[in-house]
Write a protein that holds these residues in place. Structure first.
Motif, PDB file in Angstrom:
ATOM      1  N   ILE A 219       0.856  -1.184   0.000  1.00 41.62           N
ATOM      2  CA  ILE A 219       0.000   0.000   0.000  1.00 41.62           C
ATOM      3  C   ILE A 219       0.892   1.234   0.000  1.00 41.62           C
ATOM      4  O   ILE A 219       1.727   1.400   0.897  1.00 41.62           O
ATOM      5  N   HIS A 220       0.734   2.080  -1.008  1.00 39.81           N
ATOM      6  CA  HIS A 220       1.384   3.387  -1.015  1.00 39.81           C
ATOM      7  C   HIS A 220       0.370   4.370  -0.419  1.00 39.81           C
ATOM      8  O   HIS A 220      -0.718   4.561  -0.980  1.00 39.81           O
ATOM      9  N   ARG A 221       0.710   4.963   0.711  1.00 41.77           N
ATOM     10  CA  ARG A 221      -0.238   5.855   1.395  1.00 41.77           C
ATOM     11  C   ARG A 221       0.336   7.260   1.481  1.00 41.77           C
ATOM     12  O   ARG A 221       1.509   7.447   1.837  1.00 41.77           O
ATOM     13  N   ARG A 222      -0.502   8.242   1.148  1.00 48.71           N
ATOM     14  CA  ARG A 222      -0.152   9.643   1.349  1.00 48.71           C
ATOM     15  C   ARG A 222      -1.250  10.300   2.166  1.00 48.71           C
ATOM     16  O   ARG A 222      -2.437  10.023   1.956  1.00 48.71           O
ATOM     17  N   THR A 223      -0.859  11.163   3.106  1.00 51.06           N
ATOM     18  CA  THR A 223      -1.846  11.839   3.956  1.00 51.06           C
ATOM     19  C   THR A 223      -1.559  13.341   3.985  1.00 51.06           C
ATOM     20  O   THR A 223      -0.390  13.756   4.008  1.00 51.06           O
ATOM     21  N   ARG A 228      -1.764  20.371   3.094  1.00 53.21           N
ATOM     22  CA  ARG A 228      -0.335  20.144   2.937  1.00 53.21           C
ATOM     23  C   ARG A 228      -0.024  18.663   3.178  1.00 53.21           C
ATOM     24  O   ARG A 228      -0.568  18.036   4.092  1.00 53.21           O
ATOM     25  N   LEU A 229       0.886  18.125   2.374  1.00 58.80           N
ATOM     26  CA  LEU A 229       1.263  16.720   2.504  1.00 58.80           C
ATOM     27  C   LEU A 229       2.076  16.522   3.780  1.00 58.80           C
ATOM     28  O   LEU A 229       3.117  17.147   3.977  1.00 58.80           O
ATOM     29  N   VAL A 230       1.590  15.625   4.651  1.00 58.52           N
ATOM     30  CA  VAL A 230       2.257  15.349   5.925  1.00 58.52           C
ATOM     31  C   VAL A 230       3.275  14.232   5.768  1.00 58.52           C
ATOM     32  O   VAL A 230       4.422  14.346   6.211  1.00 58.52           O
ATOM     33  N   SER A 231       2.849  13.110   5.155  1.00 55.01           N
ATOM     34  CA  SER A 231       3.765  11.974   5.047  1.00 55.01           C
ATOM     35  C   SER A 231       3.409  11.103   3.856  1.00 55.01           C
ATOM     36  O   SER A 231       2.280  11.107   3.361  1.00 55.01           O
TER      37      SER A 231
END
Length: 251
Positions: A219-223, A228-231
């Protein structure tokens, strides 16, 4: 411990679905016993020959029921050894960003995290593009392995925007997960999941305690928080120990 074929026969003859094919009736009996936990993980099922003699069904009928249960991941069939109740796979929500520790504890199991890496690194072109951080400026990097009852179920490789989580490197991720910490200091505004089937690298497999030939779910996860992108995280799971679940409304 082995399951008695006569017990299976008694359950089969007590079933009320006389109109269903025999293989289906047998399969339903086995699913019920496994699903309720009456037959625990690792329990040895009767052999095909024992079931043929006890139930009076053909070997083809018995084989079809066991073959379908194996395809559905409920039993493991080992040539020359026998058929065993399969280990229940851990599961995670497909459409939500959840804390893996909470999921494990919700199942009544024990969660543990091993911290493999936690450090500051210079931003590369990819980090510059994703986070908007100038190349060479710091970005935080963590690698942790999550365990359920002592079995590795997830390798988490995460990069974090230091502007939104400046104290990230000071956290003890053996006590709280990176997800738990980030959710508290940078509340989730949006998340993204991309899922693919892969083989792990030699290092991945060593950390997860699996063979190099075992398929994995990645799983590629972006939050994001407040736009704003956190991680960004790479979450690798052994396919034999994990599954994704999701529900949706048809509208």
């Amino acid at each position: 411990m082995a399951i008695d074929a006569l017990d299976v026969a008694a359950l089969f003859h007590e079933s009320r679905r006389e109109s269903a094919p025999a293989y289906r009736r047998l399969k339903d009996v086995l699913i019920e016993q496994i699903g309720t936990g009456r037959w625990p993980e690792g329990e040895l099922l009767p052999s095909e020959s024992q079931l043929v003699n006890a139930l009076g069904l053909s070997r083809m009928t018995i084989n079809r029921a066991l073959r379908e249960l194996s395809a559905e991941g409920l039993v493991n069939r080992l040539a020359g050894v026998g058929t065993f109740v399969a280990e229940r796979k851990s599961s995670s929500a497909l459409y939500e960003v959840r804390n893996i520790a909470d999921e494990v504890q919700r199942r009544g199991h024990r969660h543990r995290t091993d911290v493999v890496l936690l450090r500051e690194e210079p931003a590369d072109p990819r980090a510059h593009r994703l986070f908007g951080i100038a190349e060479g400026r710091p970005v935080f990097h963590s690698v942790v392995v999550h365990f359920e009852d002592g079995v590795a179920i997830q390798l988490e490789d995460r990069h974090v925007n230091p502007e939104l989580a400046p104290d990230y490197l000071d956290q003890d991720f053996a006590v709280q997960t990176p997800n738990s910490y980030l959710s508290r200091i940078a509340p989730l505004g949006k998340g993204e999941h991309v899922v693919e089937a892969v083989l792990g690298t030699a290092e991945d497999c060593a950390l997860l305690g699996i063979e190099p030939s075992e398929p994995c779910l990645l799983i590629h996860r972006r939050t994001w928080s407040e736009g704003r992108l956190v991680s960004t995280a790479r979450l690798l799971h052994p396919g034999s120990r994990f599954r994704l679940e999701g529900t949706f409304d048809a509208t």
